[in-house]
Design a protein around this motif. Structure first.
Motif, PDB file in Angstrom:
ATOM      1  N   LEU A  74      42.348  56.960 -25.623  1.00  0.00           N
ATOM      2  CA  LEU A  74      41.885  55.984 -24.554  1.00  0.00           C
ATOM      3  C   LEU A  74      41.833  54.827 -25.052  1.00  0.00           C
ATOM      4  O   LEU A  74      40.501  55.412 -26.631  1.00  0.00           O
ATOM      5  CB  LEU A  74      40.309  56.384 -23.138  1.00  0.00           C
ATOM      6  CG  LEU A  74      39.797  55.615 -22.320  1.00  0.00           C
ATOM      7  CD1 LEU A  74      41.653  55.291 -21.542  1.00  0.00           C
ATOM      8  CD2 LEU A  74      39.261  56.353 -21.753  1.00  0.00           C
ATOM      9  N   TRP A  75      41.665  53.082 -25.092  1.00  0.00           N
ATOM     10  CA  TRP A  75      40.181  52.149 -25.354  1.00  0.00           C
ATOM     11  C   TRP A  75      40.088  51.928 -25.212  1.00  0.00           C
ATOM     12  O   TRP A  75      41.005  50.579 -23.403  1.00  0.00           O
ATOM     13  CB  TRP A  75      41.215  52.256 -26.234  1.00  0.00           C
ATOM     14  CG  TRP A  75      40.830  50.725 -27.538  1.00  0.00           C
ATOM     15  CD1 TRP A  75      40.684  49.156 -27.501  1.00  0.00           C
ATOM     16  CD2 TRP A  75      38.833  50.335 -28.428  1.00  0.00           C
ATOM     17  NE1 TRP A  75      40.450  48.860 -28.466  1.00  0.00           N
ATOM     18  CE2 TRP A  75      38.961  49.464 -28.741  1.00  0.00           C
ATOM     19  CE3 TRP A  75      38.615  52.006 -28.873  1.00  0.00           C
ATOM     20  CZ2 TRP A  75      38.567  49.265 -29.802  1.00  0.00           C
ATOM     21  CZ3 TRP A  75      38.098  52.054 -29.082  1.00  0.00           C
ATOM     22  CH2 TRP A  75      37.279  50.549 -29.765  1.00  0.00           C
ATOM     23  N   GLY A 268      42.554  42.008 -20.384  1.00  0.00           N
ATOM     24  CA  GLY A 268      43.076  42.735 -20.737  1.00  0.00           C
ATOM     25  C   GLY A 268      42.561  43.481 -19.805  1.00  0.00           C
ATOM     26  O   GLY A 268      42.514  43.075 -18.903  1.00  0.00           O
ATOM     27  N   ALA A 269      43.270  44.660 -19.822  1.00  0.00           N
ATOM     28  CA  ALA A 269      42.964  45.691 -19.071  1.00  0.00           C
ATOM     29  C   ALA A 269      41.623  46.490 -18.813  1.00  0.00           C
ATOM     30  O   ALA A 269      41.043  46.971 -20.208  1.00  0.00           O
ATOM     31  CB  ALA A 269      44.075  47.158 -19.172  1.00  0.00           C
ATOM     32  N   HIS A 270      40.637  47.140 -18.345  1.00  0.00           N
ATOM     33  CA  HIS A 270      40.047  47.725 -17.822  1.00  0.00           C
ATOM     34  C   HIS A 270      39.978  48.550 -19.307  1.00  0.00           C
ATOM     35  O   HIS A 270      38.706  48.954 -19.776  1.00  0.00           O
ATOM     36  CB  HIS A 270      39.560  48.585 -16.537  1.00  0.00           C
ATOM     37  CG  HIS A 270      37.557  48.920 -16.919  1.00  0.00           C
ATOM     38  ND1 HIS A 270      36.663  48.734 -16.735  1.00  0.00           N
ATOM     39  CD2 HIS A 270      38.078  50.902 -16.531  1.00  0.00           C
ATOM     40  CE1 HIS A 270      35.966  49.852 -16.770  1.00  0.00           C
ATOM     41  NE2 HIS A 270      36.198  50.726 -16.897  1.00  0.00           N
ATOM     42  N   THR A 271      41.014  50.145 -19.010  1.00  0.00           N
ATOM     43  CA  THR A 271      40.560  50.624 -20.201  1.00  0.00           C
ATOM     44  C   THR A 271      42.728  50.844 -20.484  1.00  0.00           C
ATOM     45  O   THR A 271      42.955  50.247 -19.752  1.00  0.00           O
ATOM     46  CB  THR A 271      40.824  51.745 -20.478  1.00  0.00           C
ATOM     47  OG1 THR A 271      41.056  52.789 -19.467  1.00  0.00           O
ATOM     48  CG2 THR A 271      38.857  51.844 -19.669  1.00  0.00           C
ATOM     49  N   THR A 272      43.124  51.326 -21.597  1.00  0.00           N
ATOM     50  CA  THR A 272      43.826  51.536 -21.520  1.00  0.00           C
ATOM     51  C   THR A 272      45.281  52.517 -20.358  1.00  0.00           C
ATOM     52  O   THR A 272      46.120  52.230 -20.545  1.00  0.00           O
ATOM     53  CB  THR A 272      44.588  52.130 -23.453  1.00  0.00           C
ATOM     54  OG1 THR A 272      43.967  52.984 -23.121  1.00  0.00           O
ATOM     55  CG2 THR A 272      44.575  50.532 -24.318  1.00  0.00           C
ATOM     56  N   SER A 273      44.508  52.791 -19.670  1.00  0.00           N
ATOM     57  CA  SER A 273      44.757  53.496 -18.707  1.00  0.00           C
ATOM     58  C   SER A 273      44.862  52.611 -17.200  1.00  0.00           C
ATOM     59  O   SER A 273      45.683  53.149 -15.900  1.00  0.00           O
ATOM     60  CB  SER A 273      44.269  54.926 -18.399  1.00  0.00           C
ATOM     61  OG  SER A 273      42.430  54.652 -17.800  1.00  0.00           O
ATOM     62  N   ASP A 274      44.462  51.258 -17.423  1.00  0.00           N
ATOM     63  CA  ASP A 274      44.473  50.639 -16.271  1.00  0.00           C
ATOM     64  C   ASP A 274      45.952  49.252 -16.275  1.00  0.00           C
ATOM     65  O   ASP A 274      46.521  49.114 -17.988  1.00  0.00           O
ATOM     66  CB  ASP A 274      43.841  49.982 -16.380  1.00  0.00           C
ATOM     67  CG  ASP A 274      42.902  48.884 -15.353  1.00  0.00           C
ATOM     68  OD1 ASP A 274      43.662  49.511 -13.683  1.00  0.00           O
ATOM     69  OD2 ASP A 274      43.053  47.714 -15.710  1.00  0.00           O
ATOM     70  N   ASP A 275      46.600  49.007 -15.562  1.00  0.00           N
ATOM     71  CA  ASP A 275      46.870  47.599 -15.249  1.00  0.00           C
ATOM     72  C   ASP A 275      46.781  46.925 -13.902  1.00  0.00           C
ATOM     73  O   ASP A 275      46.801  47.355 -12.741  1.00  0.00           O
ATOM     74  CB  ASP A 275      48.305  48.625 -14.405  1.00  0.00           C
ATOM     75  CG  ASP A 275      49.661  47.432 -14.511  1.00  0.00           C
ATOM     76  OD1 ASP A 275      49.100  46.773 -15.019  1.00  0.00           O
ATOM     77  OD2 ASP A 275      50.545  47.992 -13.487  1.00  0.00           O
ATOM     78  N   PRO A 276      46.217  45.798 -15.126  1.00  0.00           N
ATOM     79  CA  PRO A 276      45.976  44.457 -14.180  1.00  0.00           C
ATOM     80  C   PRO A 276      46.316  44.138 -13.348  1.00  0.00           C
ATOM     81  O   PRO A 276      46.148  43.602 -13.100  1.00  0.00           O
ATOM     82  CB  PRO A 276      44.690  43.967 -15.524  1.00  0.00           C
ATOM     83  CG  PRO A 276      45.469  44.206 -16.925  1.00  0.00           C
ATOM     84  CD  PRO A 276      46.266  46.024 -16.674  1.00  0.00           C
ATOM     85  N   THR A 277      47.632  44.100 -13.708  1.00  0.00           N
ATOM     86  CA  THR A 277      48.852  43.363 -13.145  1.00  0.00           C
ATOM     87  C   THR A 277      48.877  43.362 -11.197  1.00  0.00           C
ATOM     88  O   THR A 277      49.549  43.200 -10.745  1.00  0.00           O
ATOM     89  CB  THR A 277      49.894  43.194 -13.308  1.00  0.00           C
ATOM     90  OG1 THR A 277      50.882  44.661 -13.334  1.00  0.00           O
ATOM     91  CG2 THR A 277      50.412  43.270 -14.833  1.00  0.00           C
ATOM     92  N   ARG A 278      48.758  44.765 -11.120  1.00  0.00           N
ATOM     93  CA  ARG A 278      48.562  45.526  -9.538  1.00  0.00           C
ATOM     94  C   ARG A 278      47.159  44.323  -8.807  1.00  0.00           C
ATOM     95  O   ARG A 278      47.258  45.064  -7.525  1.00  0.00           O
ATOM     96  CB  ARG A 278      48.350  47.076  -9.934  1.00  0.00           C
ATOM     97  CG  ARG A 278      49.024  47.738 -10.249  1.00  0.00           C
ATOM     98  CD  ARG A 278      48.648  48.924  -9.983  1.00  0.00           C
ATOM     99  NE  ARG A 278      49.395  49.211  -9.047  1.00  0.00           N
ATOM    100  CZ  ARG A 278      49.429  50.385  -8.509  1.00  0.00           C
ATOM    101  NH1 ARG A 278      50.566  50.881  -9.594  1.00  0.00           N
ATOM    102  NH2 ARG A 278      49.619  50.918  -7.317  1.00  0.00           N
ATOM    103  N   TYR A 279      46.183  43.803  -9.506  1.00  0.00           N
ATOM    104  CA  TYR A 279      44.723  43.569  -8.516  1.00  0.00           C
ATOM    105  C   TYR A 279      44.649  42.097  -9.043  1.00  0.00           C
ATOM    106  O   TYR A 279      43.501  41.594  -8.852  1.00  0.00           O
ATOM    107  CB  TYR A 279      44.155  44.819  -8.736  1.00  0.00           C
ATOM    108  CG  TYR A 279      43.638  44.747 -10.308  1.00  0.00           C
ATOM    109  CD1 TYR A 279      42.767  44.019 -11.018  1.00  0.00           C
ATOM    110  CD2 TYR A 279      43.492  46.278 -10.652  1.00  0.00           C
ATOM    111  CE1 TYR A 279      41.858  44.078 -12.174  1.00  0.00           C
ATOM    112  CE2 TYR A 279      43.086  46.086 -11.963  1.00  0.00           C
ATOM    113  CZ  TYR A 279      42.708  45.586 -12.866  1.00  0.00           C
ATOM    114  OH  TYR A 279      41.889  45.259 -14.075  1.00  0.00           O
ATOM    115  N   ARG A 280      45.753  41.432 -10.058  1.00  0.00           N
ATOM    116  CA  ARG A 280      44.912  40.157 -10.296  1.00  0.00           C
ATOM    117  C   ARG A 280      45.893  39.328 -10.745  1.00  0.00           C
ATOM    118  O   ARG A 280      46.503  39.712 -11.261  1.00  0.00           O
ATOM    119  CB  ARG A 280      43.819  40.329 -11.378  1.00  0.00           C
ATOM    120  CG  ARG A 280      44.056  40.483 -12.401  1.00  0.00           C
ATOM    121  CD  ARG A 280      43.060  40.541 -13.535  1.00  0.00           C
ATOM    122  NE  ARG A 280      43.165  40.455 -15.205  1.00  0.00           N
ATOM    123  CZ  ARG A 280      42.853  41.004 -16.365  1.00  0.00           C
ATOM    124  NH1 ARG A 280      41.779  40.789 -15.552  1.00  0.00           N
ATOM    125  NH2 ARG A 280      42.607  41.018 -17.049  1.00  0.00           N
TER     126      ARG A 280
END
Length: 375
Positions: A74-75, A268-280
């Motif tokens: 994770l990062w 970027g994303a909250h962490t590398t397990s996150d996809d920010p394109t889904r909510y912003r």
């Protein structure tokens, strides 16, 4: 919406605009003055800040790439928050103490923590990798907001020891909704602890925007606990340096805690397990790219004629070398002995832990007895 303190009108709680935002360097790289906060730096000091920003971003980018390649579990990227971390990190004295979350890679850099030690934790080969006493930089805290209480407790100890050091505890806008953070505010105020609360408001608590977390600008929460709060442009490294330095000096003088809200953005994303394109929205991201902390300082340097072509070329080469060292260092990290997880549970040997260690080692030995393939 929030009520503006000057005219009673309603304004978005986190618009970031207006005279309440402390800024010393505009997004276009123009130097501005503030009546309460100032910095007077030499050319070499400006260049040193720029170097910090560039190298920390390169390290962060390498870490993200390594995670995508399966080298890290994770990062948590700091992309976009470099100025908040470098500015506040460089305001610290050597005897000040830091309690970070899990994203303060820039502050770790300022405290002399080797980037590979940070990556070892995210690769799962160590439990932190550095001695907090060597750098006055505590281990990363994954539990949201818990480090704020740790920081206040440490500050109360510093206070009773008669030391002239101060404490900084970092957290995000999402953590400000946690009970631990609010309890830390209460204790710090009541005991007048020499602690600075540094909140990096990057607009998103994972997928929750700030306007759904609070009804007033975040920095104004401090007033309800009895200490001052300020909002600083978190993409302005000079403002973050000046405000944090002033808050630390205030704490050392025995004037108690202070809340700094660094108004910034998580690019970027909250962490590398996150996809920010889904909510912003992508338009929001594009707007904040125009406020990039590195490009802002670079524009200032060019306007002032600070920094030779050789400096920028050497920095690019140094950045490449850092990237190579990080990549090679992570890929060659030895796997730890699985039984080492039992080594530091208690300061001394403990019967229960020793029994669990023996059971664990016997379990693993059974696979070796059965053959290398485990069957």
């Amino acid at each position: 919406m929030a009520v503006d303190s000057t005219d009673g009108t309603l304004s978005p709680p986190d618009s970031g605009a207006g005279p309440e935002l402390i800024q010393l360097l505009t997004p276009e790289g123009e130097r501005v003055e503030h009546p309460d906060y100032a910095v007077d730096l030499s050319d070499d000091e400006y260049l040193a800040l720029y170097r910090d920003l560039v190298l920390v971003r390169r390290f962060d980018a390498e870490a993200t790439a390594l995670q995508r390649q399966g080298e890290l579990g994770l990062w948590a990227s700091l992309l976009g928050q470099e100025a908040a971390q470098i500015g506040s990190g460089r305001a610290l004295r050597s005897n000040d103490y830091v309690f970070p979350t899990y994203r303060e890679h820039g502050v770790a850099w300022c405290r002399g923590v080797d980037p590979l030690n940070l990556l070892g934790m995210f690769r799962g080969v160590n439990n932190g990798g550095w001695d907090p006493r060597e750098n006055n930089f505590h281990l990363y805290t994954i539990v949201i907001g818990a480090q704020s209480l740790h920081g206040v407790g440490y500050a109360m100890g510093v206070q009773r020891d008669g030391s002239d050091s101060a404490v900084v505890t970092y957290f995000g806008d999402g953590a400000s909704s946690q009970g631990d953070v609010n309890e830390a505010f209460t204790f710090a105020a009541v005991f007048n602890a020499p602690v600075v609360f540094f909140c990096q408001n990057n607009q998103w608590a994972i997928s929750e925007p700030t306007e759904r977390q609070m009804k007033v600008p975040l920095y104004r929460r401090a007033a309800g606990f009895g200490f001052p709060g300020v909002r600083v442009d978190g993409n302005d490294v000079l403002a973050c340096l000046a405000v944090t330095r002033a808050a630390l000096d205030r704490a050392r003088r025995g004037e108690g805690p202070m809340l700094i809200e660094a108004f910034t953005y998580r690019m970027g994303a909250h962490t590398t397990s996150d996809d920010p394109t889904r909510y912003r929205l992508s338009a929001e991201l594009e707007e904040w790219k125009l406020k990039d902390p590195i490009e802002r300082l670079k524009a200032f340097l060019h306007k002032q004629g600070i920094g030779s072509p050789e400096f920028f070329a050497d920095l690019e080469a140094e950045s490449e070398e850092l990237g190579k060292r990080v990549r090679n260092g992570v890929r060659t990290m030895p796997d730890p002995d699985p039984a080492s997880m039992f080594a530091h549970v208690y300061a001394e040997r403990h019967p229960l832990v020793e029994r669990e260690r023996a059971e664990f080692e016997a379990y693993h030995a059974s696979f070796v007895d059965a053959g290398e393939d485990g069957h």
